[in-house]
Every structure is written in structure tokens, then in C-alpha cells.
Scaffold this motif. Structure first.
Motif, PDB file in Angstrom:
ATOM      1  N   UNK A  46       0.904  -1.144   0.000  1.00 33.79           N
ATOM      2  CA  UNK A  46       0.000   0.000   0.000  1.00 33.79           C
ATOM      3  C   UNK A  46       0.935   1.182   0.000  1.00 33.79           C
ATOM      4  N   UNK A  47       1.149   1.766  -1.145  1.00 33.28           N
ATOM      5  CA  UNK A  47       2.252   2.713  -1.202  1.00 33.28           C
ATOM      6  C   UNK A  47       1.920   3.928  -0.361  1.00 33.28           C
ATOM      7  N   UNK A  48       2.945   4.442   0.286  1.00 29.26           N
ATOM      8  CA  UNK A  48       2.768   5.503   1.254  1.00 29.26           C
ATOM      9  C   UNK A  48       2.635   4.961   2.659  1.00 29.26           C
ATOM     10  N   UNK A  49       2.368   3.680   2.775  1.00 27.76           N
ATOM     11  CA  UNK A  49       2.252   3.065   4.093  1.00 27.76           C
ATOM     12  C   UNK A  49       3.296   1.962   4.249  1.00 27.76           C
ATOM     13  N   UNK A  50       3.288   0.982   3.343  1.00 23.93           N
ATOM     14  CA  UNK A  50       4.269  -0.095   3.449  1.00 23.93           C
ATOM     15  C   UNK A  50       3.797  -1.339   2.742  1.00 23.93           C
TER      16      UNK A  50
END
Ligand code: FAD
Ligand code: SF4
Ligand code: SF4
Ligand code: SF4
Ligand code: SF4
Ligand code: FES
Lengths: 276, 321, 253
Positions: A46-50
Motif C-alpha cells: 500500500x504505497x505511502x504506508x508499506x
């Protein structure tokens, strides 16, 4: 094989709530990934999260990858905030998966604890869809409480059709699960489900998945029944970041679990210090 | 492989100048520089400054190959884009132990595109060093990587690229020669066997030594062959995202921890033993290859004076035989 | 996948120096972008309007609490906020405010005189003592980068990943000369949570520990090293206590 650590965009096509905080998620990657064998896993970003590793719990159907994912921490939490139609990233598949040819022509005993049912359910699907398959399939499945049993209706249905036999255990419960009064369920440890189970150890292959505590009580007991350690397969859980044998988080007994595993036979595990 | 011979050429001063000019055409020179604080760092070299010999700089060429926080890709509008390419750098004044370490990293990252992209941009030029008190290198340990090795009056071609440069500068006739390893403690690296390691699980030394470890991470930051990493995202306010690969350390609290709190290496003693296992025995396909090149950096920076060589020695005493 | 387009944000201040707010305002190059995605409900340093107790997406809470009224206000804010982020050392562990030691009433009297006799107050407390905290941004003051990245991740429905490691790791990665080992200066880097890029040691100033304590810190060994720097037991105690109220990480989930 070259790796660029770059995910492929994938649409979250379906979310099926199963048990509280254990939902089914179906992803459709924009470009198909290589085929995912039962026991292999992918990395969901989940890009921006990990990102986090997760096994597939089904065969890939129409290019859709299905996983049963527990809301367990920071990144899975963010996944639970997404809606159908949102996009994530996928990398993989990684790992070796279950050696399906070793299951052919044998009776199969699947033993799962908790979320361990997810990868074994993928294996079960593969076994059921192999129409040439001979031999029984037995499922022993333990959970903390009746409400936590994943794929419960499906397993009971398969057992009523006579395609598998299934036994459940729960750590505690006021009432044992219905609405199937004929379902075998007892209070206790999943290892106790082995008691009185009729099977032919020499003809049986076992696959086990669950939390570390399960392995400590089940594996050697299983070997005592007479199933050869080379025919008892286990999938290991470790912290994983890369999935390709570089980041070192998953290393156990000197081996990269993400690449050499996560599926090992008990025979292999006995030679790997710290594996169980 | 170990006592490998490389084509070696005489190196008169005019050829040195020629060679430098040729290299400068395509590469930016980096080399060891010492600041006012007496820390040696690899940095871009001012024009015309050519190191006299190799230096075991604080961080090694690892900082160019596998930068401490390097972007892997960016993500915007639902597409992933590979991070920008590194620019060509010629690192001069690299000691032999660090060239061995690069060989080791090359094995680990043989299938890693972002690593290889950077690797291709590097020209590695070794030089003779003056071994310090902490040095314990050994030519027997493993092969080395690199392109050129520049001695006092000879130069060696270590790779095809290096060979090409020397041919371009008309260096005369090649002779196959071994590299001049430094006089001094070229001996045995500390070794432990698989058996010794396995039977050491309960040894008190792990506990005694690790009790002092601050988990500060210095030992792996400076180690030329430590490579474990974490993946981290940073999101900008415009919605774009960059994923980076950042150095990690097996002494950090989360290195072996999974969701739910179970830790597969719960104590400092487990972690020290894991570090030792990685350094002296190796992981995966490299099992059996000692990767401690003996540069002595970790010993030098550790605030708790933890020393893998000493631990290996004591392990032999406590558990061995 | 960006899941949110506009955030209603409220900055709430309790006892603090407002330095945390200032750090966000100092992100000059990002303010335009920030204004595009954030609708401000309250921001004391920007406008005296606000705190209308309307529902907000995110409340950034700065400062420590020391009166029942403040606790009431905090509880109301928690009820109105989808996400609550504690920002800065005061909000995380009491910060400088919590250094006041001794019997409360005489402390107050010492500073405010007789008028303080009827005041209802208690020693300064961090935010997480009263309400659930979704995310913590440590530091005194916090890092601009961390403020922006946290807001950036919220747009994607989560929180940024961070390495729970000590300041030393960043310090060494930047090839700074070690003040503790080389100069025997009382640096708290080994037990302090990284994220500041070791900005103090990089300038030759020993780490004060403003970001709080890293998980599983080896305090015993640092204590031994601090004794070697020549500090007295009392001085070490004070130094370690300044920002060491609670270990960081409990609201990490
Ligand atoms: C081979 C494999 C298969 C898995 N299959 C499933 C599955 O089918 N369903 C499911 O719900 N979960 C599965 N897991 C576990 C899942 O990866 C973790 O629950 C998840 O990483 C938690 O991430 P988080 O960020 O929410 O938690 P946090 O605790 O915030 O973890 C932070 C990061 O640490 C790493 N991490 C933490 N726990 C684990 C873990 N158990 N395993 C690996 N990395 C971890 C991840 O990179 C994660 O993003 C599997 C793990 C592995 C290794
Ligand atoms: S001496 Fe230390 S820093 Fe150098 S290679 Fe060995 S382990 Fe790494
Ligand atoms: S020894 Fe530890 S810090 Fe170094 S690469 Fe291996 S796991 Fe990482
Ligand atoms: S340098 Fe020393 S104290 Fe720091 S993590 Fe390494 S062994 Fe521990
Ligand atoms: S100066 Fe301080 S922060 Fe930097 S390495 Fe030394 S002890 Fe750690
Ligand atoms: S997950 Fe990175 S080495 Fe296994």
C-alpha cells in the motif's frame, strides 16, 4: 531471476468479510504475475504506508489472487481502510510452495491453527481440483474460539459431500459451533484431534500451518504416528521484507525462509537450528 | 582463485597522468579524504588530488553501491517508476579488504537490479594500504572485485573494464602477477565451524558479551559486508510516494519480530549470535563463506568494545574441542 | 492509491511553547500543497478562530496537560476526531514541563504566589494518559519531514513506516565523529529514538534525548558510559530523565 523490487498495480476487486478482522481480499494485477502455487506468497504494497507478505488461499482464477488477511498491524490496518476498486501493488510470487507431486497418490492430513488455515486452504483447493487424485483428505483445524474458524461453512459443506473429513477444536467455547450438529468439534488443542483418528501413516502426507506454539506440540507428535518426517510439510512464518533472500529478516538456521521456504519438511526442519 | 594472477603493467608517471585523464572523461573521482575531525570519508576528490595509498574509510564503497537510504521506485497516479540512475563514479584508494567485500556483496545481490544498476556505474581502483593495528585481512579469505589496482610503479587490471583502460593508455607489456598484499597480519581470519556454532547455543559468552551491546547499529553501518535492509515508504502531500531501501541491523528491536509480538530473536544474546553466524558462517548459498574481511571497523566503532574475533577465540575455548 | 482528498485538521495546543506548530509552519515549500489538501478547523499560531468542536479528520495535539479543564477539552477533542496524533515531547511524555519536581502546591506557590492556593492542578501529563493516541510524532521540536510524511501517509489511509533504532545509527551513517566514544561527551544517542538524522551530534552537540527512548534501550550500559564521561550520578539521572518519561512506541499501531 532478476528482481527490481517494483510492484505491479493490482485492483482490489473484492472484499469478503469472513470473521472479524479476517477478511478475504481478491486482487487482480494489471499484468499477470507468474502462477502462484499453494504455499507461495506475494507481497502486498500500500504505497505511502508499506508492504507485507501474504499467502494465497486459493488457486489463481481469472487472474484473481485471493488471500485471507488478518488485520494485524500498521499496514494491514491500512488495507482494511481500502474499498473495492482501489489499487494496491503486488510483488511475487515468492517461495517454494508445497511440493504437489509429493501429495499425489497419498492420503492427505492437513493440520491448521488459526490463520494457518489460509495457505492450507489454497493447498486443499489444489488437491480437490486434481480430478485424477486418489486418496482421502483429512482436515484438523483448531482456533481460539468457534467464531474464529475460517472457511467453516465451506469445510463443513465439503465434509457433508464426503469429499473431505474434518475435525475442529477450539480453546474455549460456551456452545460448540452449529448449525451442523454432526460436526466434530471439541474443546482442546488441535494436536488432541489426532487421538483416535483412523489413518494409514505409511500412505499419508501431512501439511501443517499455524503459530509457532502449534509446531512445538504437533510436529513431533505427528512423526510419532508413523508418518515419515520427509512427508510432513510445514510452512514457516517469519518477519519478511524482501521475499528474495536479501534483507535477512527471515533467516533461520542459516537459510532464507522466504526463498528456500517457506515450506519445509520436518526432516529438513530438524537440521535447521531454531526453526521450530 | 585465491592467489589469482592478474595482468600487471609498469606504470611510469606519464602513464599515470594519461590514465587519470582517461578515467576523468567518463567518471567522477571519489577517494578517501580526512576532515578536521580526523574522520576519513570517501568523498568526491578535488581535481588533481590523488591519494597516496588506500585508507579504510569510516564507511566503505558500500555507501555508493547500496546507499543508506536509496530510492527504489516512485509511485504516482497508479504507476510505478524506477528511481533515477546513479552517475558514474571512479573510487580510488580502496583497500584490498574492501575489494573482497565488494565481491561478497556482488554475490548477495547478483539478481538485484537496483544494486546492479549502481554497480555498473562504479569503477573500483584499489591501492596498497598501510595495515593498522586493527587490520586482520587475509588474501585466502575470498576473491576480490574491482577494476584496477594501482601500486607504486605497477598497475594491475582486475577486470575487463580495467584492462580496456590500460590498453587505451598504452601501458606496455603485461606480465601475470599476484597483487601485492600488505606485509603484516596476513594470516588466518577467525573461523568457526558449523558444528562449533551449533553446539554453542547455550554458551555463556553470548550473554556476557551482548549484555554490553547498546544496539546502536554502528557495527553494521561500518561493516563492508553487512547488507540487511528495511523497506520504507515516504508519501508527499501531493500523493506521490517513494519507497526506499534503508540499512538495518540485526540488533534492532524489530529485526526478528512479527505482528502479534512474537520475536524469533528475542534477546541481545540471540542477536549477537545471529550476527556472528552471518559474519562467520554466512546465509543461504553463501553458507560456509566467512564474510568478515578483517577490516577491524566494527571493533573500532563499538562503544561497548565488542569484538567478533575475540568472541570467536573464546568460543573455541568455551565450547571447542 | 490515494484514499482521501481533503482533510479537516485541527491543531490543539495545551501547555507547550508552540514550537511544534512553528515546525509545520516552517515547511515553507510545502505550505501551498498543504493548503490544498487541508481544511483548517483550528491552528492557534495561524488564527485565533477555531476549536469549534466540530468533527475533524485529524487532531494534532501539542503540549502536556495539568488541569481537569484541559482533560475535559482533550476528551471532547478525542470524541470529535477520527484520528488523534500526539505531537512533540510535551504531548508524548510531558516534556520540559514535566521536569517540575516536588510537592505540587508548594511548586505553584513558589511561582505564582498566594493566588495559586485554590487552583486545581496536577503534575503535567502526556496525552496518552487520558485518551487513545493513534500516532505519535516525537521530538522537541519534531522534525518537519516527519510531520509532512505523517500527513502524506494519512492520505493513503495509514501511517508511515519507521525504523525503531537509536540516533547513533543515523549518526554513524552520516559519518559523524562520535562524541561519546571519541570525546567522552555525555551523548544520549544510543538510547534515543532515531528520526532526527542525528542533527545535534552532527553539529558537535551531544544528543539530549528529546525524541524519547528507543524500545529495548540498554540503559545500564549507557549509564556506565556516562559515568566514564565524568558526570556525577545525580547529573546522569537528570540527563536521562529529561525526556525519558515513557518509552516510545506504545501508540505505534
Ligand atoms: C510467508 C508468509 C505468509 C503469510 N500469510 C498470511 C496470510 O495468509 N494471511 C495473513 O493475514 N497474514 C499472513 N502472514 C502474516 C502477515 O505478513 C503479517 O500479519 C503482516 O506482515 C502484518 O503486517 P502489519 O504491517 O499490519 O503489522 P506490523 O506489526 O505493523 O508489521 C510491520 C511489518 O513487519 C513485517 N511483519 C510483521 N509481522 C510479520 C509476519 N508475521 N510475517 C512477515 N512479516 C511480518 C511486515 O513487513 C510488516 O509490514 C504471512 C506471513 C508470511 C511470512
Ligand atoms: S572486521 Fe567487523 S566491520 Fe570489518 S568485515 Fe569484519 S565484521 Fe565487518
Ligand atoms: S550481521 Fe546483522 S546487521 Fe549485518 S547484515 Fe547480517 S543481519 Fe544485518
Ligand atoms: S557497535 Fe557494538 S554496541 Fe553498537 S550495535 Fe554493534 S555490537 Fe552493539
Ligand atoms: S555522537 Fe552520540 S549519537 Fe553519534 S554515534 Fe556517538 S553516541 Fe551515538
Ligand atoms: S524476506 Fe528478505 S531475506 Fe527473506
Amino acid at each position: 531471476m532478476m528482481h527490481d523490487l517494483q510492484p505491479v498495480p493490482a485492483v482490489l476487486v473484492k472484499i469478503v468479510p469472513m470473521v472479524v478482522d479476517n477478511h478475504l481480499f481478491a486482487f487482480r494485477p494489471e499484468q499477470p504475475l507468474a502462477d502462484i502455487m499453494p504455499g507461495q506468497f506475494v507481497e502486498v504494497s500500500i504505497s505511502g504506508v508499506g508492504s507485507f507478505p501474504v499467502s494465497s488461499c486459493d488457486l489463481v482464477r481469472d487472474g484473481r489472487i485471493m488471500s485471507c488477511i488478518r488485520r494485524a498491524g500498521r499496514v494491514t490496518d491500512a488495507l482494511y481502510r481500502l474499498k473495492e476498486g482501489d489499487t494496491v501493488g503486488l510483488r511475487g510470487p515468492f517461495g517454494n510452495g508445497f511440493p504437489l507431486q509429493r501429495f499425489a497418490g497419498h492420503d492427505v492430513l492437513l493440520i491448521a491453527g488459526g490463520l494457518g488455515m489460509a495457505p492450507l486452504r489454497g493447498l486443499l483447493q489444489a488437491l480437490l481440483e486434481d480430478h485424477d487424485r486418489q486418496g482421502r483428505i483429512m482436515v484438523l483445524y483448531g482456533s481460539r474460539e468457534p467464531g474464529g474458524l475460517l472457511f467453516y461453512d465451506e469445510l463443513v459443506g465439503l465434509s457433508q459431500q464426503g469429499r473431505i473429513s474434518v475435525r475442529f477444536s477450539v480453546d474455549f467455547a460456551e456452545t460448540l459451533p452449529g448449525p451442523h450438529p454432526q460436526v466434530f468439534c471439541r474443546i482442546g488443542l488441535v494436536s488432541e484431534l489426532l487421538e483416535g483418528l483412523q489413518f494409514a501413516p505409511r500412505r499419508t502426507v501431512a501439511a501443517v500451518c499455524g503459530p509457532p506454539a502449534l509446531y512445538r506440540c504437533v510436529l513431533e507428535e505427528l512423526a510419532l504416528t508413523g508418518i515419515a518426517p520427509a512427508r510432513i510439510f510445514v510452512t514457516l512464518e517469519r518477519r519478511m521484507r524482501c521475499g528474495i533472500g536479501e534483507c535477512c529478516h527471515c533467516v533461520t538456521g542459516g537459510r532464507y525462509i522466504c526463498r528456500d521456504g517457506p515450506v519445509f519438511s520436518l526432516e529438513q526442519l530438524r537440521g535447521m537450528a531454531g526453526a521450530i | 582463485m585465491i592467489d589469482a594472477l592478474f595482468p600487471s603493467y609498469p606504470l611510469p608517471q606519464d602513464v599515470v597522468d594519461d590514465l587519470l585523464d582517461t578515467i576523468r572523461r567518463d567518471w567522477t573521482f571519489w577517494g578517501p579524504c580526512s576532515g578536521e575531525d580526523e574522520v576519513w570519508r570517501l568523498q568526491p576528490l578535488p581535481e588533481g588530488l590523488w591519494p597516496a595509498n588506500a585508507v579504510t574509510t569510516f564507511l566503505t564503497v558500500k555507501k555508493l553501491l547500496l546507499p543508506q537510504r536509496a530510492a527504489l521506485w516512485s509511485h504516482d497516479q497508479n504507476s510505478y517508476r524506477k528511481a533515477g540512475a546513479a552517475s558514474p563514479v571512479a573510487v580510488i584508494g580502496v583497500p584490498l579488504c574492501d575489494l573482497q567485500a565488494v565481491w561478497y556483496l556482488d554475490q548477495v545481490f547478483a539478481e538485484d537490479e537496483p544494486y546492479l544498476d549502481r554497480r555498473k556505474q562504479l569503477l573500483l581502483i584499489g591501492m596498497p594500504c598501510e595495515p593498522g593495528a586493527e587490520c586482520r585481512c587475509s588474501r585466502q579469505l575470498m576473491p576480490l572485485a574491482g577494476d584496477l589496482f594501482v601500486g607504486a610503479d605497477r598497475v594491475w587490471a582486475l577486470s575487463r573494464a580495467g584492462q580496456g583502460l590500460l590498453l587505451e593508455c598504452a601501458c606496455g607489456v603485461a606480465e601475470e602477477m599476484p597483487l601485492p598484499w600488505p606485509e603484516g597480519p596476513d594470516g588466518q581470519r577467525s573461523q568457526i565451524s558449523e558444528d562449533l556454532f551449533l553446539s554453542s547455543a547455550a554458551a555463556s559468552i553470548w550473554f556476557d558479551e551482548s549484555q554490553r551491546c547498546l544496539s546502536c547499529g554502528a557495527c553494521s553501518a561500518v561493516c563492508p559486508t553487512c547488507y540487511c535492509f528495511d523497506l520504507l515508504d515516504s508519501a508527499a502531500l501531493d500523493g506521490s510516494v517513494v519507497r526506499r531501501r534503508a540499512w538495518d541491523n540485526c540488533f534492532f528491536a524489530e529485526h526478528g519480530k512479527v505482528a502479534g509480538g512474537h520475536d524469533f530473536r528475542p534477546g541481545r544474546a540471540d542477536r549477537l549470535r545471529f550476527r556472528m553466524e552471518h559474519k562467520l558462517l554466512g546465509f543461504g548459498d553463501l553458507r560456509g563463506q566467512n564474510s568478515c574481511v578483517g577490516c577491524g571497523r566494527c571493533r573500532g566503532v563499538c562503544p561497548a568494545e565488542i569484538d567478533l574475533d575475540r568472541i570467536a577465540e573464546q568460543l573455541h575455548l568455551e565450547v571447542g574441542s | 492509491m490515494r484514499t482521501t482528498s481533503s482533510l479537516k485538521l485541527s491543531w490543539v495546543r495545551f501547555t507547550s511553547c508552540s514550537g511544534c506548530q512553528l515546525m509545520l509552519l516552517n515547511c515553507e515549500t510545502s505550505l501551498n500543497e498543504l493548503a490544498r489538501i487541508v481544511e483548517l478547523d483550528a491552528f492557534p499560531l495561524v488564527s485565533s478562530a477555531g476549536d469549534r468542536s466540530e468533527p475533524v479528520d485529524i487532531a494534532l495535539v501539542e503540549g502536556s496537560l495539568s488541569t481537569p479543564e484541559e482533560v475535559e477539552r482533550l476528551l471532547a477533542i478525542r470524541r470529535h476526531s477520527r484520528l488523534l496524533v500526539a505531537v512533540g515531547a510535551c504531548a508524548l511524555n510531558g516534556g520540559i514541563n514535566a521536569l517540575v519536581k516536588g510537592e505540587r502546591r508548594s511548586c505553584l506557590a513558589g511561582i505564582y504566589g498566594e493566588q495559586s492556593a485554590g487552583w486545581d492542578s496536577f503534575p503535567p501529563q502526556p496525552v496518552h494518559h487520558f485518551v487513545r493516541v493513534d500516532w505519535q510524532i516525537p521530538g522537541c521540536p519534531p522534525e518537519r519531514r516527519e510531520l509532512l510524511e505523517s500527513l502524506g501517509s494519512i492520505l493513503h489511509g495509514g501511517w508511515p513506516g519507521r525504523q525503531l533504532m537509536p540516533v547513533c545509527m543515523e549518526c554513524r551513517c552520516n559519518e559523524n565523529r562520535c562524541l561519546l566514544v571519541e570525546d567522552h561527551a555525555p551523548c544520549l544517542g544510543p538510547i534515543t529514538l532515531a528520526g532526527c538524522n542525528a542533527s545535534c551530534p552532527a553539529r558537535g552537540v551531544p544528543c539530549e534525548g528529546c525524541r524519547g527512548v528507543v524500545p529495548e534501550a540498554n540503559r545500564d550500559e549507557l549509564y556506565r558510559l556516562l559515568l566514564e564521561t565524568g558526570l556525577s550520578v545525580q547529573e546522569i539521572q537528570h540527563r536521562l530523565e529529561r525526556f525519558g518519561g515513557t518509552p516510545h512506541g506504545q501508540a505505534d499501531r
